[in-house]
Scaffold this motif. Structure first.
Motif, PDB file in Angstrom:
ATOM      1  N   ASP A   1       7.660 -17.344  51.437  1.00 24.26           N
ATOM      2  CA  ASP A   1       7.418 -17.411  49.992  1.00 24.26           C
ATOM      3  C   ASP A   1       7.237 -16.015  49.385  1.00 24.26           C
ATOM      4  O   ASP A   1       7.775 -15.715  48.322  1.00 24.26           O
ATOM      5  CB  ASP A   1       6.186 -18.259  49.688  1.00 24.26           C
TER       6      ASP A   1
ATOM      7  N   ASN B   1      10.713 -14.090  49.385  1.00 25.67           N
ATOM      8  CA  ASN B   1      11.641 -14.619  48.384  1.00 25.67           C
ATOM      9  C   ASN B   1      11.127 -14.412  46.961  1.00 25.67           C
ATOM     10  O   ASN B   1      11.920 -14.232  46.041  1.00 25.67           O
ATOM     11  CB  ASN B   1      11.920 -16.097  48.659  1.00 25.67           C
TER      12      ASN B   1
ATOM     13  N   ALA C   1      16.930 -18.689  46.522  1.00 27.63           N
ATOM     14  CA  ALA C   1      15.719 -19.034  47.273  1.00 27.63           C
ATOM     15  C   ALA C   1      14.491 -19.019  46.361  1.00 27.63           C
ATOM     16  O   ALA C   1      13.621 -19.890  46.468  1.00 27.63           O
ATOM     17  CB  ALA C   1      15.530 -18.070  48.436  1.00 27.63           C
ATOM     18  N   TYR C   2      14.437 -18.062  45.452  1.00 26.58           N
ATOM     19  CA  TYR C   2      13.328 -17.987  44.499  1.00 26.58           C
ATOM     20  C   TYR C   2      13.345 -19.204  43.566  1.00 26.58           C
ATOM     21  O   TYR C   2      12.307 -19.791  43.259  1.00 26.58           O
ATOM     22  CB  TYR C   2      13.425 -16.688  43.702  1.00 26.58           C
TER      23      TYR C   2
ATOM     24  N   GLN D   1      12.061 -22.114  45.456  1.00 27.68           N
ATOM     25  CA  GLN D   1      10.609 -21.988  45.596  1.00 27.68           C
ATOM     26  C   GLN D   1       9.888 -22.452  44.337  1.00 27.68           C
ATOM     27  O   GLN D   1       8.846 -23.100  44.401  1.00 27.68           O
ATOM     28  CB  GLN D   1      10.263 -20.534  45.896  1.00 27.68           C
TER      29      GLN D   1
ATOM     30  N   GLN E   1      13.850 -20.532  52.996  1.00 28.65           N
ATOM     31  CA  GLN E   1      13.033 -21.170  51.962  1.00 28.65           C
ATOM     32  C   GLN E   1      13.127 -22.685  52.050  1.00 28.65           C
ATOM     33  O   GLN E   1      12.131 -23.381  51.836  1.00 28.65           O
ATOM     34  CB  GLN E   1      13.448 -20.695  50.567  1.00 28.65           C
TER      35      GLN E   1
ATOM     36  N   GLU F   1      10.088 -25.253  52.433  1.00 28.04           N
ATOM     37  CA  GLU F   1       9.885 -26.415  51.562  1.00 28.04           C
ATOM     38  C   GLU F   1       9.737 -27.687  52.387  1.00 28.04           C
ATOM     39  O   GLU F   1       8.959 -28.582  52.031  1.00 28.04           O
ATOM     40  CB  GLU F   1      11.042 -26.558  50.562  1.00 28.04           C
TER      41      GLU F   1
END
Length: 168
Positions: free
Chosen positions: A13, A16, A67-68, A71, A151, A155
């Protein structure tokens, strides 16, 4: 959850988040390139490199920011049913669908790695008149897909924790 999984989720986390926060400013670089392109096309001789460079920046922006976006939960989701579900139902559905995402990203990473290897080995170039090398953008694409895979796994662990009644 085991300490190793908590550390994994925390570090993925954090990585990213930092990359996403930096990459989101690439949109301004792309806008600058397109502004330069429009000025040179209007008043001077047009540059060959501007459109393709802007496309490369957009690919980097999209791929490295994926990926961000995952997230933050900012990806497109069908909220017609999802929004009215309980949190446990959402966690079950997310847990199930993230497995498909992980599978898809593994296949995508395999193909991207193969394509990148080919581009490096044979010096692959674009078919445009500018003819830039393709390896740099393909390397960026592989990095972005790998970050998105990391990521997605994070998750997955977060959804398992939700089902167990805790947060990661």
């Amino acid at each position: 959850m085991p300490h190793a999984i908590k550390l994994y989720v925390r570090y993925v986390d954090a990585i990213n988040r930092r990359i996403g926060r930096v990459v989101m400013y690439m949109i301004f670089a792309m806008m600058g390139i397109l502004l330069y392109s429009s000025i040179t096309k209007t008043f001077f001789l047009p540059s060959l490199w501007t459109l393709e460079t802007a496309q490369f920046f957009m690919v980097g922006y999209f791929i490295l920011g994926g990926a961000y976006s995952l997230q933050l939960g900012a990806h497109v989701r069908m909220d017609l049913l999802y929004g009215s579900w309980r949190d446990s139902t959402k966690a079950w559905v997310d847990l199930f669908t993230v497995l498909f995402l992980i599978f898809y990203l593994c296949i995508l990473l395999y193909g991207g790695y193969s394509s990148t290897e080919y581009a490096i080995q044979y010096g692959e170039r674009s078919y445009s008149s500018w003819r830039p090398y393709m390896a740099p953008i393909k390397i960026i694409m592989c990095i972005g897909i790998f970050l998105m895979l990391l990521q997605a796994i994070a998750e997955f662990f977060k959804d398992i924790a939700k089902l167990r009644g805790s947060e990661l």
